[in-house]
Scaffold this motif. Structure first.
Motif, PDB file in Angstrom:
ATOM      1  N   LYS A 169      42.767 -26.640 -34.103  1.00 56.16           N
ATOM      2  CA  LYS A 169      42.193 -25.308 -33.987  1.00 56.16           C
ATOM      3  C   LYS A 169      41.331 -25.212 -32.725  1.00 56.16           C
ATOM      4  O   LYS A 169      40.736 -26.184 -32.276  1.00 56.16           O
ATOM      5  CB  LYS A 169      41.342 -24.981 -35.213  1.00 56.16           C
ATOM      6  N   ARG A 170      41.232 -24.000 -32.171  1.00 56.40           N
ATOM      7  CA  ARG A 170      40.438 -23.796 -30.958  1.00 56.40           C
ATOM      8  C   ARG A 170      38.980 -24.176 -31.169  1.00 56.40           C
ATOM      9  O   ARG A 170      38.322 -24.721 -30.296  1.00 56.40           O
ATOM     10  CB  ARG A 170      40.498 -22.323 -30.541  1.00 56.40           C
ATOM     11  N   GLN A 171      38.479 -23.853 -32.332  1.00 55.89           N
ATOM     12  CA  GLN A 171      37.054 -24.011 -32.596  1.00 55.89           C
ATOM     13  C   GLN A 171      36.846 -25.146 -33.592  1.00 55.89           C
ATOM     14  O   GLN A 171      37.324 -25.098 -34.714  1.00 55.89           O
ATOM     15  CB  GLN A 171      36.486 -22.709 -33.162  1.00 55.89           C
ATOM     16  N   SER A 172      36.137 -26.166 -33.172  1.00 56.14           N
ATOM     17  CA  SER A 172      35.873 -27.301 -34.047  1.00 56.14           C
ATOM     18  C   SER A 172      34.764 -26.966 -35.033  1.00 56.14           C
ATOM     19  O   SER A 172      33.820 -26.229 -34.718  1.00 56.14           O
ATOM     20  CB  SER A 172      35.472 -28.516 -33.213  1.00 56.14           C
ATOM     21  N   LEU A 173      34.852 -27.539 -36.222  1.00 59.59           N
ATOM     22  CA  LEU A 173      33.773 -27.387 -37.191  1.00 59.59           C
ATOM     23  C   LEU A 173      32.489 -28.060 -36.718  1.00 59.59           C
ATOM     24  O   LEU A 173      31.407 -27.770 -37.234  1.00 59.59           O
ATOM     25  CB  LEU A 173      34.199 -27.958 -38.546  1.00 59.59           C
ATOM     26  N   LEU A 174      32.599 -28.939 -35.737  1.00 59.16           N
ATOM     27  CA  LEU A 174      31.388 -29.527 -35.159  1.00 59.16           C
ATOM     28  C   LEU A 174      30.503 -28.464 -34.521  1.00 59.16           C
ATOM     29  O   LEU A 174      29.279 -28.618 -34.467  1.00 59.16           O
ATOM     30  CB  LEU A 174      31.759 -30.582 -34.117  1.00 59.16           C
ATOM     31  N   GLN A 175      31.115 -27.386 -34.021  1.00 68.97           N
ATOM     32  CA  GLN A 175      30.326 -26.304 -33.437  1.00 68.97           C
ATOM     33  C   GLN A 175      29.434 -25.660 -34.494  1.00 68.97           C
ATOM     34  O   GLN A 175      28.260 -25.372 -34.242  1.00 68.97           O
ATOM     35  CB  GLN A 175      31.252 -25.259 -32.815  1.00 68.97           C
ATOM     36  N   GLU A 176      29.992 -25.430 -35.669  1.00 72.89           N
ATOM     37  CA  GLU A 176      29.184 -24.854 -36.741  1.00 72.89           C
ATOM     38  C   GLU A 176      28.127 -25.845 -37.211  1.00 72.89           C
ATOM     39  O   GLU A 176      26.968 -25.476 -37.439  1.00 72.89           O
ATOM     40  CB  GLU A 176      30.070 -24.434 -37.907  1.00 72.89           C
ATOM     41  N   LYS A 177      28.508 -27.094 -37.350  1.00 71.74           N
ATOM     42  CA  LYS A 177      27.566 -28.122 -37.793  1.00 71.74           C
ATOM     43  C   LYS A 177      26.361 -28.196 -36.856  1.00 71.74           C
ATOM     44  O   LYS A 177      25.202 -28.209 -37.302  1.00 71.74           O
ATOM     45  CB  LYS A 177      28.267 -29.476 -37.857  1.00 71.74           C
ATOM     46  N   GLN A 185      33.461  -5.259 -29.109  1.00 71.93           N
ATOM     47  CA  GLN A 185      34.514  -5.201 -30.121  1.00 71.93           C
ATOM     48  C   GLN A 185      35.857  -5.622 -29.524  1.00 71.93           C
ATOM     49  O   GLN A 185      36.640  -6.329 -30.172  1.00 71.93           O
ATOM     50  CB  GLN A 185      34.588  -3.798 -30.720  1.00 71.93           C
ATOM     51  N   LYS A 186      36.123  -5.227 -28.296  1.00 70.80           N
ATOM     52  CA  LYS A 186      37.361  -5.653 -27.635  1.00 70.80           C
ATOM     53  C   LYS A 186      37.321  -7.142 -27.294  1.00 70.80           C
ATOM     54  O   LYS A 186      38.323  -7.850 -27.439  1.00 70.80           O
ATOM     55  CB  LYS A 186      37.591  -4.823 -26.373  1.00 70.80           C
ATOM     56  N   LEU A 187      36.168  -7.625 -26.841  1.00 70.87           N
ATOM     57  CA  LEU A 187      36.041  -9.046 -26.515  1.00 70.87           C
ATOM     58  C   LEU A 187      36.336  -9.913 -27.733  1.00 70.87           C
ATOM     59  O   LEU A 187      36.974 -10.967 -27.625  1.00 70.87           O
ATOM     60  CB  LEU A 187      34.636  -9.326 -25.987  1.00 70.87           C
ATOM     61  N   ASP A 188      35.907  -9.458 -28.894  1.00 67.66           N
ATOM     62  CA  ASP A 188      36.129 -10.244 -30.111  1.00 67.66           C
ATOM     63  C   ASP A 188      37.611 -10.387 -30.433  1.00 67.66           C
ATOM     64  O   ASP A 188      38.007 -11.352 -31.102  1.00 67.66           O
ATOM     65  CB  ASP A 188      35.392  -9.591 -31.284  1.00 67.66           C
ATOM     66  N   GLN A 189      38.436  -9.461 -29.974  1.00 67.26           N
ATOM     67  CA  GLN A 189      39.876  -9.558 -30.215  1.00 67.26           C
ATOM     68  C   GLN A 189      40.485 -10.783 -29.535  1.00 67.26           C
ATOM     69  O   GLN A 189      41.550 -11.260 -29.938  1.00 67.26           O
ATOM     70  CB  GLN A 189      40.581  -8.303 -29.711  1.00 67.26           C
ATOM     71  N   LEU A 190      39.813 -11.293 -28.509  1.00 70.90           N
ATOM     72  CA  LEU A 190      40.340 -12.437 -27.766  1.00 70.90           C
ATOM     73  C   LEU A 190      39.964 -13.770 -28.397  1.00 70.90           C
ATOM     74  O   LEU A 190      40.550 -14.803 -28.060  1.00 70.90           O
ATOM     75  CB  LEU A 190      39.812 -12.418 -26.330  1.00 70.90           C
ATOM     76  N   LEU A 191      38.989 -13.765 -29.288  1.00 74.89           N
ATOM     77  CA  LEU A 191      38.399 -15.020 -29.762  1.00 74.89           C
ATOM     78  C   LEU A 191      39.058 -15.512 -31.046  1.00 74.89           C
ATOM     79  O   LEU A 191      39.756 -14.776 -31.714  1.00 74.89           O
ATOM     80  CB  LEU A 191      36.895 -14.817 -29.971  1.00 74.89           C
ATOM     81  N   GLU A 250      36.578 -19.295 -21.882  1.00 78.75           N
ATOM     82  CA  GLU A 250      37.334 -19.930 -22.964  1.00 78.75           C
ATOM     83  C   GLU A 250      38.705 -19.287 -23.141  1.00 78.75           C
ATOM     84  O   GLU A 250      39.673 -19.962 -23.505  1.00 78.75           O
ATOM     85  CB  GLU A 250      36.545 -19.827 -24.270  1.00 78.75           C
ATOM     86  N   CYS A 251      38.778 -17.978 -22.892  1.00 78.77           N
ATOM     87  CA  CYS A 251      40.036 -17.255 -23.110  1.00 78.77           C
ATOM     88  C   CYS A 251      41.034 -17.466 -21.976  1.00 78.77           C
ATOM     89  O   CYS A 251      42.254 -17.489 -22.203  1.00 78.77           O
ATOM     90  CB  CYS A 251      39.754 -15.762 -23.261  1.00 78.77           C
ATOM     91  N   LEU A 252      40.536 -17.603 -20.759  1.00 79.70           N
ATOM     92  CA  LEU A 252      41.422 -17.766 -19.608  1.00 79.70           C
ATOM     93  C   LEU A 252      42.196 -19.077 -19.717  1.00 79.70           C
ATOM     94  O   LEU A 252      41.651 -20.115 -20.066  1.00 79.70           O
ATOM     95  CB  LEU A 252      40.609 -17.749 -18.315  1.00 79.70           C
ATOM     96  N   GLY A 253      43.460 -19.025 -19.438  1.00 77.21           N
ATOM     97  CA  GLY A 253      44.267 -20.232 -19.444  1.00 77.21           C
ATOM     98  C   GLY A 253      44.916 -20.553 -20.775  1.00 77.21           C
ATOM     99  O   GLY A 253      45.738 -21.470 -20.854  1.00 77.21           O
ATOM    100  N   ARG A 254      44.565 -19.823 -21.832  1.00 78.43           N
ATOM    101  CA  ARG A 254      45.241 -20.051 -23.103  1.00 78.43           C
ATOM    102  C   ARG A 254      46.687 -19.577 -23.025  1.00 78.43           C
ATOM    103  O   ARG A 254      46.996 -18.591 -22.358  1.00 78.43           O
ATOM    104  CB  ARG A 254      44.539 -19.288 -24.227  1.00 78.43           C
TER     105      ARG A 254
END
Length: 242
Positions: free
Chosen positions: A45-53, A236-242, A134-138
């Motif tokens: 996944k793009r976002q690791s649970l370590l980020q939340e931890k 709101q538009k930025l969130d569509q990319l995440l 983070e979005c660029l290059g995906r």
């Protein structure tokens, strides 16, 4: 229900009964019981649970967040075990039957969240440049939307510590008092413009309660006469990319 864990995790938590959590849009599988909340997520996944931890650990003592009980990883999955906060999320509370009171409380709680947490020495950058980077290059990047956002990005960011996903399922409510008692799903928390949270909150309120309560939320937040519609649209538009 029983869940199949990694061998090490199985030794400690394999005999616990869990119920799946289906509300919300977390990329992880989420389970809970009366005591714990468990997130399981593929390592790819793009976002690791370590980020939340790491964010929850940094926030401990500043606001009401879960306790981190355990974090483990195997060849395929991450496992994040947390305490369960007492209360019910704002998307399921009985106070949805009194939406004016609920929405005003959500606005007031967000303002307190932003005002209370000092961003001095905060290590988590969630500003516009970081998010777009983070979005660029995906492989699945929406290049057209990225170009639009780059062209229309706000010139200034009023930085506060933001929740990052201030939506009703991530806000815990005391059922007796209709007050916010905690926050969950903090993997994208960090320094960003306050409108990042305001924009996502307004979208979530419209989705869960209808279109009649945006001004109540904004008044609860302290915006009585004017607000930045361009920033709301942008985030709101930025969130569509995440």
């Amino acid at each position: 229900m029983k869940i199949k864990f990694s061998q090490k995790f199985e030794c400690h938590y394999g005999n616990i009964d869990w119920e799946p959590v289906t509300i919300g849009e977390s990329g992880a599988q989420v389970y809970r019981n009366d005591t714990f909340v468990l997130k399981i997520q593929r390592i790819t996944k793009r976002q690791s649970l370590l980020q939340e931890k790491s964010r929850i650990e940094w926030l401990k003592g500043k606001i009401s967040v879960p306790d981190i009980i355990d974090y483990q990883v195997d060849e395929t999955f991450e496992y994040l075990l947390m305490s369960r906060l007492h209360g019910i999320d704002a998307a399921q509370t009985k106070w949805k039957n009194d939406p004016i009171r609920l929405v005003h409380q959500l606005g007031s709680a967000l303002r307190q969240f932003h005002d209370k947490i000092d961003i001095k020495n905060c290590p988590f950058d969630e500003g516009i440049n970081q998010k777009l980077k983070e979005c660029l290059g995906r492989e699945d990047a929406n290049d057209q939307l990225i170009a639009e956002l780059l062209a229309n990005a706000p010139q200034e960011e009023e930085l506060v510590f933001t929740h990052g996903d201030y939506c009703l399922p991530n806000i815990i409510i005391d059922e007796e008092q209709c007050c916010v008692v905690g926050f969950v799903d903090l993997g994208r928390a960090g320094m960003a413009d306050r409108y990042n949270d305001i924009a996502l909150a307004l979208r979530s309120i419209q989705y869960n309660l209808g279109n009649d309560y945006s001004h109540i939320f904004l008044e609860g937040y302290g915006l009585f006469s004017s607000w930045d519609e361009k920033k709301i649209d942008f985030y709101q538009k930025l969130d569509q990319l995440l």
